[in-house]
Write an enzyme that holds these catalytic residues in place. Structure first.
Site, PDB file in Angstrom:
ATOM      1  N   GLY A  42       0.800  -1.217   0.000  1.00  0.00           N
ATOM      2  CA  GLY A  42       0.000   0.000   0.000  1.00  0.00           C
ATOM      3  C   GLY A  42       0.833   1.267   0.000  1.00  0.00           C
ATOM      4  O   GLY A  42       0.522   2.214  -0.732  1.00  0.00           O
ATOM      5  N   ASP A  63      10.505  -7.142  -1.402  1.00  0.00           N
ATOM      6  CA  ASP A  63       9.233  -7.622  -0.853  1.00  0.00           C
ATOM      7  C   ASP A  63       9.123  -9.117  -1.151  1.00  0.00           C
ATOM      8  O   ASP A  63       9.288  -9.523  -2.302  1.00  0.00           O
ATOM      9  CB  ASP A  63       8.052  -6.876  -1.487  1.00  0.00           C
ATOM     10  N   SER A  70      -7.126  -9.046  -2.543  1.00  0.00           N
ATOM     11  CA  SER A  70      -7.432  -8.046  -1.512  1.00  0.00           C
ATOM     12  C   SER A  70      -6.433  -6.894  -1.499  1.00  0.00           C
ATOM     13  O   SER A  70      -6.680  -5.858  -0.882  1.00  0.00           O
ATOM     14  CB  SER A  70      -7.483  -8.702  -0.131  1.00  0.00           C
ATOM     15  N   ASN A  71      -5.290  -7.049  -2.189  1.00  0.00           N
ATOM     16  CA  ASN A  71      -4.311  -5.961  -2.272  1.00  0.00           C
ATOM     17  C   ASN A  71      -4.768  -4.840  -3.190  1.00  0.00           C
ATOM     18  O   ASN A  71      -4.355  -3.684  -3.032  1.00  0.00           O
ATOM     19  CB  ASN A  71      -2.970  -6.471  -2.822  1.00  0.00           C
ATOM     20  N   LEU A  72      -5.589  -5.163  -4.168  1.00  0.00           N
ATOM     21  CA  LEU A  72      -5.810  -4.260  -5.292  1.00  0.00           C
ATOM     22  C   LEU A  72      -6.637  -3.029  -4.950  1.00  0.00           C
ATOM     23  O   LEU A  72      -6.672  -2.073  -5.727  1.00  0.00           O
ATOM     24  CB  LEU A  72      -6.462  -5.022  -6.448  1.00  0.00           C
ATOM     25  N   GLN A  73      -7.271  -3.008  -3.792  1.00  0.00           N
ATOM     26  CA  GLN A  73      -8.048  -1.847  -3.369  1.00  0.00           C
ATOM     27  C   GLN A  73      -7.151  -0.651  -3.040  1.00  0.00           C
ATOM     28  O   GLN A  73      -7.602   0.482  -2.993  1.00  0.00           O
ATOM     29  CB  GLN A  73      -8.919  -2.279  -2.170  1.00  0.00           C
ATOM     30  N   ARG A  74      -5.849  -0.899  -2.857  1.00  0.00           N
ATOM     31  CA  ARG A  74      -4.952   0.190  -2.456  1.00  0.00           C
ATOM     32  C   ARG A  74      -3.550   0.090  -3.072  1.00  0.00           C
ATOM     33  O   ARG A  74      -2.836   1.085  -3.119  1.00  0.00           O
ATOM     34  CB  ARG A  74      -4.817   0.233  -0.924  1.00  0.00           C
ATOM     35  N   LYS A  87       5.280  -9.568  -6.051  1.00  0.00           N
ATOM     36  CA  LYS A  87       5.038  -8.126  -5.984  1.00  0.00           C
ATOM     37  C   LYS A  87       6.201  -7.324  -6.560  1.00  0.00           C
ATOM     38  O   LYS A  87       5.990  -6.290  -7.203  1.00  0.00           O
ATOM     39  CB  LYS A  87       4.764  -7.693  -4.546  1.00  0.00           C
ATOM     40  N   CYS A 190      -3.839  -4.352   9.448  1.00  0.00           N
ATOM     41  CA  CYS A 190      -4.657  -3.974   8.294  1.00  0.00           C
ATOM     42  C   CYS A 190      -5.747  -5.018   8.050  1.00  0.00           C
ATOM     43  O   CYS A 190      -6.881  -4.687   7.729  1.00  0.00           O
ATOM     44  CB  CYS A 190      -3.753  -3.858   7.067  1.00  0.00           C
TER      45      CYS A 190
END
Length: 241
Positions: A42, A63, A70-74, A87, A190
């Site tokens: 994020g 990383d 669920s990562n793609l929202q931010r 990533k 988170c």
């Protein structure tokens, strides 16, 4: 010695070059800079995007994780097509497509006590957007030993913060903000508490700005200060520590 700019780079960075206080000298300093970004999530996403766009000479991205839905929202440097992909590979591809003049180094591993010094010694500035104190302390300790400035960001729910640690420049140590008795168990996660996506964009962009200031000598970095953002009140607060 700052690197010279090619004619294509002069055109690409024209809005920087005409900017009073930045100019060609500042842009050449950016081109000469080597930065390590710990975490391509994020906070790492906007940091990578803006530093690549700005023309930092070399970005190392570290990383160990893979992209999940669920990562793609931010985490805006990754796309739906990247789900399951490393990533660092996804973020590196984004940065290279955005600006082919930026050198990209990828490390698909966590930064540990064994690897931190070797990784950080080859960089000028480190940015940490990881979500656990163990990694943060490892990175901060190595930066202090090697006298490298560390831009540190954190987010949770509707708020975030950013600061710069540089004990070698007279600033306070990492423990001044994150004391040894603090633990990950006491911090909101988170996964459990959530995070509003744009908050990561705001804090990550502030991190990129601090790194650019450190590289170019522009302005006063957040050394000994922490800048706190509250999205619900649309308010910034600055605290000295």
């Amino acid at each position: 010695m700052a690197s010279e700019l090619t004619p294509e780079e002069v055109q690409r960075y024209a809005r920087h070059i005409v900017l009073k206080g930045m100019g060609g000298q500042g842009q050449r300093r950016l081109k000469a800079a080597r930065m390590l970004i710990v975490g391509a999530g994020g906070l790492g996403s906007p940091t990578i995007a803006y530093l690549a766009a700005a023309g930092v000479g070399e970005l190392t991205i570290a990383d160990p994780d893979r992209v999940s839905l669920s990562n793609l929202q931010r985490q805006v440097v990754h796309t739906t097509a990247d789900i399951g992909r490393s990533k660092v590979e996804s973020a590196g591809a984004f940065a290279s497509a955005l600006n082919p003049h930026v050198g990209i180094r990828l490390m698909a591993e966590a930064v540990t006590d064994d690897t931190a010094d070797g990784l950080i010694s080859s960089c000028d500035i480190v940015l940490d957007g990881t979500d656990n104190l163990k990694t943060r302390r490892t990175v901060a300790a190595a930066c202090a030993r090697l006298e490298k400035p560390l831009v540190s960001g954190a987010v949770s729910m509707f708020s975030g913060q950013v600061s710069v640690f540089a004990p070698h420049l007279g600033g306070p140590a990492h423990d001044a903000l994150y004391p040894p008795e603090a633990s990950d168990d006491a911090l909101p996660s988170c996964e459990a508490n959530g995070i509003l996506g744009p908050v990561t964009g705001i804090v990550g962009t502030l991190m990129a700005m601090e790194a650019i200031k450190l590289a170019t000598g522009l302005g006063q970095p957040l050394i000994g200060r922490v800048l706190i953002y509250d999205a619900t009140e649309a308010r910034f607060t600055e605290l000295a520590y």
